[in-house]
Write an enzyme that holds these catalytic residues in place. Structure first.
Site, mmCIF file in Angstrom:
data_model
loop_
_atom_site.group_PDB
_atom_site.id
_atom_site.type_symbol
_atom_site.label_atom_id
_atom_site.label_comp_id
_atom_site.label_asym_id
_atom_site.label_seq_id
_atom_site.Cartn_x
_atom_site.Cartn_y
_atom_site.Cartn_z
ATOM 1 N N HIS A 1 42.078 -29.142 40.948
ATOM 2 C CA HIS A 1 43.534 -28.389 40.981
ATOM 3 C C HIS A 1 44.170 -27.980 39.568
ATOM 4 O O HIS A 1 45.215 -27.932 39.263
ATOM 5 C CB HIS A 1 44.842 -29.224 41.623
ATOM 6 C CG HIS A 1 44.418 -29.768 43.036
ATOM 7 N ND1 HIS A 1 44.249 -28.819 43.914
ATOM 8 C CD2 HIS A 1 44.436 -30.981 43.623
ATOM 9 C CE1 HIS A 1 43.971 -29.475 44.999
ATOM 10 N NE2 HIS A 1 44.105 -30.643 44.857
ATOM 11 N N HIS B 1 44.529 -28.081 49.198
ATOM 12 C CA HIS B 1 43.146 -28.721 49.638
ATOM 13 C C HIS B 1 42.733 -27.731 50.573
ATOM 14 O O HIS B 1 41.492 -28.188 51.313
ATOM 15 C CB HIS B 1 43.428 -30.210 50.042
ATOM 16 C CG HIS B 1 43.908 -31.114 49.407
ATOM 17 N ND1 HIS B 1 45.223 -31.436 49.546
ATOM 18 C CD2 HIS B 1 43.764 -31.825 48.299
ATOM 19 C CE1 HIS B 1 45.659 -32.167 48.660
ATOM 20 N NE2 HIS B 1 44.727 -32.445 47.807
#
Length: 357
Positions: free
Chosen positions: A57, A219
């Site tokens: 991320h 995700h």
């Protein structure tokens, strides 16, 4: 799979090693257990802000370690929670005697491990509190969560709370501030493509050239629905209006109560966005979407807010909380008051966010 990697199992370690070399004036990397921390930590008398989560991320969270933001970040493997021993070691490294605030995204693994880390830190005489970020309006429950996911507001909370800690707020004040940011921030995202986790080597999910996923998680979790691809204006309308229409989300979260010395359930209700509100508007790339396309989204977002009497007074546009190379974007709106605005504007100097210094 085409990626700029060596061996998949070395991806996170080698990425952090490169980051440490590139930003040696700002950060240091501890290798066992793994965490990134401010080069000048600890700062005596200052509350230390720590966050973390699965890698993939970036720049969240490691790219936000530095003056006016995080004191340390704990990266797990790609899309995998860091472990309590990482969080404890980070707390020991950056503790300046004023306590630790853990900022925790609402994913089951993160929540469990940060709770354990809080208890471990307190057992060693380190004051520690954690505040949950659960700002995703797309879904109430997800594959990784009970309740809403923690997404874009996390970045804003790390900046605002980091500034408050730098200015001398005490631990309870910083925790209360973080809760306020979470309650006043809302996010939603979309995906045009999937992403590929290096260790897996295949896309997380499949979308045809004519499909998009509304309400995707960072995700790759599924969102509200899969629909035909829309124009930039239509996408901005869907995301912005869903955020604005979200009213009074109520939930119960577990927080550590220092007075009682135990975990307690706290009921929280988000205040509605309404005419006259001042906003921070955050348009985020999921990793594979260029800045030029984000400005199309921001253009429409600003138009919608203006028509509804809301005033965008600050903005952040770019890839700040990504999902590897996923094409897509998210919008976060944070309602500001004078205090939050001043703390947002305060100086910050990290690898991936910096101004005023």
């Amino acid at each position: 799979m085409k990626k700029l990697i060596n061996q998949p199992e070395d991806f996170v370690r080698e990425s952090l090693a490169g980051m440490a070399v590139a930003h040696s004036d700002l950060i240091k990397v501890n290798c066992d257990p793994t965490f990134v921390y401010r080069a000048n930590a600890p700062k005596p008398g200052k509350v230390a802000i720590i966050s973390g989560g699965g890698s993939g991320h970036e720049p969240m969270h490691t790219g936000f370690v530095g003056t006016g933001m995080l004191d340390a970040a704990c990266p797990g493997e790609v899309f995998t929670s860091p472990t309590p021993d990482q969080m404890l070691a980070a707390a020991q490294q950056v503790n300046g005697g004023a306590g630790i605030l853990y900022i925790v995204k609402n994913y089951s693994g993160d929540v469990m491990n940060f709770e354990m880390a809080t208890e471990l830190a307190r057992s060693e005489g380190i004051r520690a509190l954690n505040i949950l970020i659960d700002d995703d309006v797309a879904v109430k429950d997800s594959l990784y969560t009970q309740g809403r996911r923690g997404v874009g507001t996390t970045v804003l909370a790390e900046k605002i709370c980091g500034a408050a800690a730098e200015q001398g707020y005490d631990l309870q004040q910083v925790a209360d501030l973080c809760r306020q940011v979470n309650l006043n921030g809302r996010s939603m995202g979309i995906a045009l493509t999937s992403c590929t986790v290096p260790a897996r080597g295949t896309p997380t999910f499949t979308l045809s050239d004519r499909e998009m996923e509304i309400g995707i998680g960072i995700h790759g979790e599924p969102g509200r629905e899969r629909i035909d691809v829309k124009s930039a204006d239509e996408i901005a309308e869907i995301l912005t209006q869903t955020i604005i229409d979200d009213v009074g989300y109520s939930r119960v979260v577990r927080e550590w109560d220092e007075t009682q010395g135990e975990w307690v359930d706290v009921e929280l209700i988000d205040p509605p966005l309404q005419r006259g509100d001042r906003l921070l508007a955050f348009v985020n790339s999921m990793g594979g979407t260029p800045i030029s396309e984000l400005y199309l989204i921001y253009r429409k977002l600003a138009e919608i807010c203006e028509k509804q009497g809301m005033i965008i007074v600050r903005n952040l546009i770019g890839p700040y909380i990504t999902s590897l190379e996923m094409q897509g974007c998210s919008i976060t709106l944070l309602k500001l008051d004078d205090e939050l605005l001043q703390l947002w504007d305060a100086p910050v100097h990290t690898a991936n966010l910096r101004w005023g210094m």
